[in-house]
Design a protein around this motif. Structure first.
Motif, PDB file in Angstrom:
ATOM      1  N   GLU A  69     -15.045  30.960  10.349  1.00 28.33           N
ATOM      2  CA  GLU A  69     -15.102  29.647   9.709  1.00 28.33           C
ATOM      3  C   GLU A  69     -14.760  29.639   8.227  1.00 28.33           C
ATOM      4  O   GLU A  69     -14.546  28.584   7.648  1.00 28.33           O
ATOM      5  CB  GLU A  69     -16.474  28.999   9.908  1.00 28.33           C
ATOM      6  N   CYS A  70     -14.694  30.800   7.564  1.00 28.95           N
ATOM      7  CA  CYS A  70     -14.427  30.784   6.121  1.00 28.95           C
ATOM      8  C   CYS A  70     -13.831  32.099   5.637  1.00 28.95           C
ATOM      9  O   CYS A  70     -13.770  33.081   6.365  1.00 28.95           O
ATOM     10  CB  CYS A  70     -15.709  30.472   5.354  1.00 28.95           C
ATOM     11  N   LYS A  82     -16.962  31.359  -1.452  1.00 31.17           N
ATOM     12  CA  LYS A  82     -16.711  31.045  -0.050  1.00 31.17           C
ATOM     13  C   LYS A  82     -15.782  29.846   0.017  1.00 31.17           C
ATOM     14  O   LYS A  82     -16.001  28.843  -0.645  1.00 31.17           O
ATOM     15  CB  LYS A  82     -18.011  30.692   0.668  1.00 31.17           C
ATOM     16  N   LYS A  84     -14.147  27.466   3.013  1.00 27.04           N
ATOM     17  CA  LYS A  84     -14.045  27.146   4.432  1.00 27.04           C
ATOM     18  C   LYS A  84     -12.597  26.799   4.762  1.00 27.04           C
ATOM     19  O   LYS A  84     -11.867  26.290   3.920  1.00 27.04           O
ATOM     20  CB  LYS A  84     -14.959  25.980   4.777  1.00 27.04           C
ATOM     21  N   ASP A  86     -11.520  24.453   6.480  1.00 27.85           N
ATOM     22  CA  ASP A  86     -11.295  23.007   6.372  1.00 27.85           C
ATOM     23  C   ASP A  86     -11.022  22.582   4.929  1.00 27.85           C
ATOM     24  O   ASP A  86     -10.351  21.576   4.703  1.00 27.85           O
ATOM     25  CB  ASP A  86     -12.506  22.239   6.909  1.00 27.85           C
TER      26      ASP A  86
END
Length: 145
Positions: A69-70, A82, A84, A86
Motif C-alpha cells: 500500500e505504500c 511514507k 501511499k 494513492d
C-alpha cells in the motif's frame, strides 16, 4: 504482504571505510612525528574522520521499501517518509527508448514535490522498477527521453 527494498550500493561504503582508516593512520603518524602542531592535527583528524563517518552512516541508513500500500523512504537518523500509492501524482521514467521498462532513472512526485529518485546503481533497482510498474496506475506514469 510483499516487500521490496532498494538501497545504495555497499561498495562505496567499503571504499570510504578504507579511506577512513588510511586518513586516521596518516594523522596519527603526523601528530606523533610533529609535536609543534599536535592539537591542530588532532582537531583536523577528528573533523575529517567525523565527516567520513557521517557519510558512511548516511549511505548505510538510506533505504527505500515498497509494500502493498505504500513506499517507505528511510533517511538520516531514522527519519521515515511514507507515501501511499494513492497519494502519488506522477511517476517519471527517464528512458532512452521511450518505454518505462528501459528506465535509467525514476522520479516519484507527491503533488508538485519530488519525493523520491531511484538510480540504476542502487541495489534491487530492477525489482523496484518492475514493482512500481505493476502497482501504479498507467495514468500517473510519464516517460521522458
Amino acid at each position: 504482504m510483499k516487500k521490496i527494498e532498494c538501497y545504495q550500493p555497499r561498495g562505496i561504503v567499503k571504499m570510504l571505510i578504507y579511506l577512513f582508516l588510511f586518513w586516521t593512520v596518516i594523522c596519527c603518524v603526523s601528530v606523533i612525528s610533529n609535536n609543534d602542531y599536535f592539537i591542530e592535527g588532532i582537531v583536523c583528524s577528528i573533523f575529517f574522520d567525523m565527516t567520513i563517518f557521517l557519510t558512511i552512516f548516511g549511505i548505510l541508513v538510506y533505504k527505500i521499501t515498497a509494500t502493498d500500500e505504500c513506499i517507505i523512504i528511510r533517511k538520516w537518523y531514522g527519519r521515515r517518509v511514507k507515501v501511499k500509492f494513492d497519494d502519488i501524482t506522477k511517476v517519471v521514467f527517464a528512458t532512452l527508448s521511450g518505454k518505462p521498462v528501459d528506465a535509467t532513472r525514476i522520479r516519484i512526485y507527491k503533488g508538485k514535490k519530488k519525493v523520491l529518485s531511484l538510480d540504476p546503481v542502487m541495489e534491487n533497482y530492477d525489482k523496484m522498477k518492475n514493482y512500481l510498474l505493476d502497482h501504479i496506475d498507467d495514468t500517473k506514469i510519464d516517460t521522458i527521453s
